[in-house]
Design a protein around this motif. Structure first.
Motif, mmCIF file in Angstrom:
data_model
loop_
_atom_site.group_PDB
_atom_site.id
_atom_site.type_symbol
_atom_site.label_atom_id
_atom_site.label_comp_id
_atom_site.label_asym_id
_atom_site.label_seq_id
_atom_site.Cartn_x
_atom_site.Cartn_y
_atom_site.Cartn_z
ATOM 1 N N TRP A 146 0.846 -1.190 0.000
ATOM 2 C CA TRP A 146 0.000 0.000 0.000
ATOM 3 C C TRP A 146 0.888 1.248 0.000
ATOM 4 C CZ3 TRP A 146 -2.546 -2.784 4.612
ATOM 5 C CH2 TRP A 146 -3.570 -3.630 4.157
ATOM 6 N N CYS A 147 0.363 2.344 -0.544
ATOM 7 C CA CYS A 147 1.120 3.604 -0.555
ATOM 8 C C CYS A 147 1.353 4.068 0.889
ATOM 9 C CB CYS A 147 0.337 4.696 -1.280
ATOM 10 S SG CYS A 147 -0.283 4.239 -2.901
ATOM 11 N N CYS A 167 -1.581 5.243 3.414
ATOM 12 C CA CYS A 167 -2.895 4.663 3.076
ATOM 13 C C CYS A 167 -3.620 4.251 4.358
ATOM 14 C CB CYS A 167 -2.693 3.445 2.173
ATOM 15 S SG CYS A 167 -4.244 2.584 1.802
ATOM 16 N N CYS A 210 -7.209 -2.449 -3.697
ATOM 17 C CA CYS A 210 -6.049 -2.296 -2.798
ATOM 18 C C CYS A 210 -6.340 -2.983 -1.467
ATOM 19 C CB CYS A 210 -5.757 -0.827 -2.559
ATOM 20 S SG CYS A 210 -5.223 0.064 -4.034
ATOM 21 N N ASN A 215 -12.869 4.318 0.763
ATOM 22 C CA ASN A 215 -12.074 5.533 0.482
ATOM 23 C C ASN A 215 -12.717 6.402 -0.594
ATOM 24 O OD1 ASN A 215 -11.530 4.040 -1.810
ATOM 25 N ND2 ASN A 215 -9.478 3.428 -1.139
ATOM 26 N N GLY A 241 -8.977 2.849 -6.053
ATOM 27 C CA GLY A 241 -7.547 3.146 -5.944
ATOM 28 C C GLY A 241 -6.681 2.250 -6.812
ATOM 29 N N CYS A 287 -7.657 7.221 0.779
ATOM 30 C CA CYS A 287 -6.705 6.919 -0.292
ATOM 31 C C CYS A 287 -5.899 8.197 -0.507
ATOM 32 C CB CYS A 287 -7.449 6.542 -1.579
ATOM 33 S SG CYS A 287 -6.376 6.400 -3.022
ATOM 34 N N VAL A 288 -4.669 8.199 -0.015
ATOM 35 C CA VAL A 288 -3.870 9.435 -0.037
ATOM 36 C C VAL A 288 -3.318 9.741 -1.428
ATOM 37 C CG1 VAL A 288 -3.224 9.294 2.397
ATOM 38 C CG2 VAL A 288 -1.804 8.139 0.686
ATOM 39 N N THR A 289 -3.377 8.755 -2.321
ATOM 40 C CA THR A 289 -2.780 8.953 -3.647
ATOM 41 C C THR A 289 -3.771 9.528 -4.654
ATOM 42 O OG1 THR A 289 -1.235 7.158 -3.229
ATOM 43 C CG2 THR A 289 -1.562 7.770 -5.532
ATOM 44 N N TYR A 290 -5.009 9.017 -4.639
ATOM 45 C CA TYR A 290 -5.947 9.431 -5.692
ATOM 46 C C TYR A 290 -7.128 10.267 -5.207
ATOM 47 C CZ TYR A 290 -3.322 6.202 -8.536
ATOM 48 O OH TYR A 290 -2.299 5.573 -9.207
HETATM 49 FE FE1 SF4 Z 1 -4.167 3.035 -0.555
HETATM 50 FE FE2 SF4 Z 1 -4.987 4.620 -2.538
HETATM 51 FE FE3 SF4 Z 1 -2.495 3.707 -2.535
HETATM 52 FE FE4 SF4 Z 1 -4.507 2.059 -2.997
HETATM 53 S S1 SF4 Z 1 -3.878 3.772 -4.302
HETATM 54 S S2 SF4 Z 1 -2.758 1.654 -1.656
HETATM 55 S S3 SF4 Z 1 -6.125 2.890 -1.659
HETATM 56 S S4 SF4 Z 1 -3.420 5.089 -1.012
#
Ligand code: SF4
Length: 288
Positions: free
Chosen positions: A15-16, A19, A50, A120, A124, A199-202
């Motif tokens: 995971w990022c 997350c 994820c 989230n 993701g 979800c910290v990335t998207y």
């Molecule tokens: Fe978590 Fe979003 Fe990364 Fe998936 S994309 S591991 S949900 S932070």
């Protein structure tokens, strides 16, 4: 007695960093250890996304199934071996998009499993499409001008379907989440813990700070009565689903397996299901 360490394995989560799913995993491990469970007494069944990877990250029996289908598998595992603690898990897309009909029927059926959803409000794993719980107006790769669909509110759906145990947590409040998971596992019947797991990335809208500003913690309402279904429904409507804590618990519902005549005497997994040769031959003859 098993400790949290016994529920860890050598697999490093991919995971990022940051997350919310990390906290869900840690909370589940803490809950299982504090309840005195042993790894071989637990099965985690997950879907795709994820969050679905969690079944590979906890040292228990695990099964990483197909998209939206963790609940039918988990229910089958429980019916085959009622002595296992069965946890189904996945994300909002997996559980409330692809698998929504399974969710409704699992609620109705009331087999004794716990469903943990890492919500989230976005897909993701496939890099940022809007999900069933994305808010109206939410901008994602699939909704560059803003989402024109209304969000599905899992707690409202669960209550409307007649769920017996409903809790909602937040990845940032691990103590509350551990307590909710423990109570859900102890509950004899189907239980849902929906977790706000950023979800910290998207998802740059529904961040940790956004949840802190918008979520109502029912633990801070001493007069809140989780046994009152009408209050629970009114609360999730008034908060637009943005409340955490034990939302509803109905101790009067009887689990599915407790209504099967003869089922309580022996787990199916321990029964001798072999056919006698004579019975097998007769069956063959009948269909020849
Ligand atoms: Fe978590 Fe979003 Fe990364 Fe998936 S994309 S591991 S949900 S932070």
């Amino acid at each position: 007695m098993a400790t949290v360490k016994d529920f860890r394995n050598d697999v490093r989560p991919n995971w990022c960093p940051g997350c919310g799913d990390f906290s869900v995993q840690a909370s589940l491990q803490r809950a299982l250890a504090s309840m005195g469970k042993e790894p071989h007494e637990v099965a985690i069944i997950s879907g795709i996304g994820c969050s679905g990877r969690i079944s590979g990250y906890v040292n228990t029996y695990g099964f990483h199934g197909v998209h939206g289908r963790s609940l039918p598998t988990a229910q089958g595992v429980k019916l085959a071996n009622r002595d296992l603690t069965v946890i189904a898990s996945g994300g909002d897309g997996d559980g409330f998009g692809i698998g929504l009909n399974h969710f409704m029927h699992a609620v109705r059926r009331n087999i004794d499993i716990t469903y943990i959803v890492m919500d989230n409000q976005i897909y993701g794993l496939t890099k940022g499409q809007h999900s069933p719980t994305s808010a109206h107006g939410f901008k994602a790769k699939t909704t560059p001008a803003g989402n024109i669909e209304n969000a599905l509110v899992p707690t409202q759906i669960a209550l409307a379907a007649g769920i017996g145990f409903l809790g909602q947590g937040f990845s940032s409040d691990v103590n509350q989440l551990v307590s909710l998971i423990q109570q859900a596992i102890e509950y004899k019947g189907f239980s849902l813990i929906n977790v706000f797991s950023p979800c910290v990335t998207y998802n740059k809208v529904n961040t940790y700070d956004w949840y802190r500003e918008n979520v109502v913690n029912l633990d801070n309402r001493p007069n809140y009565d989780p046994a009152d279904r009408a209050t629970a429904m009114r609360t999730v409507i008034e908060t637009h689903g943005l409340c955490t804590g034990l939302i509803y618990k109905d101790d009067s519902r009887v689990a599915y397996e407790d209504q099967i005549q003869g089922y309580a005497s022996r787990p199916l997994s321990e029964a001798d299901l072999r056919l006698e040769r004579k019975v097998f031959e007769e069956a063959l003859h009948e269909f020849a």
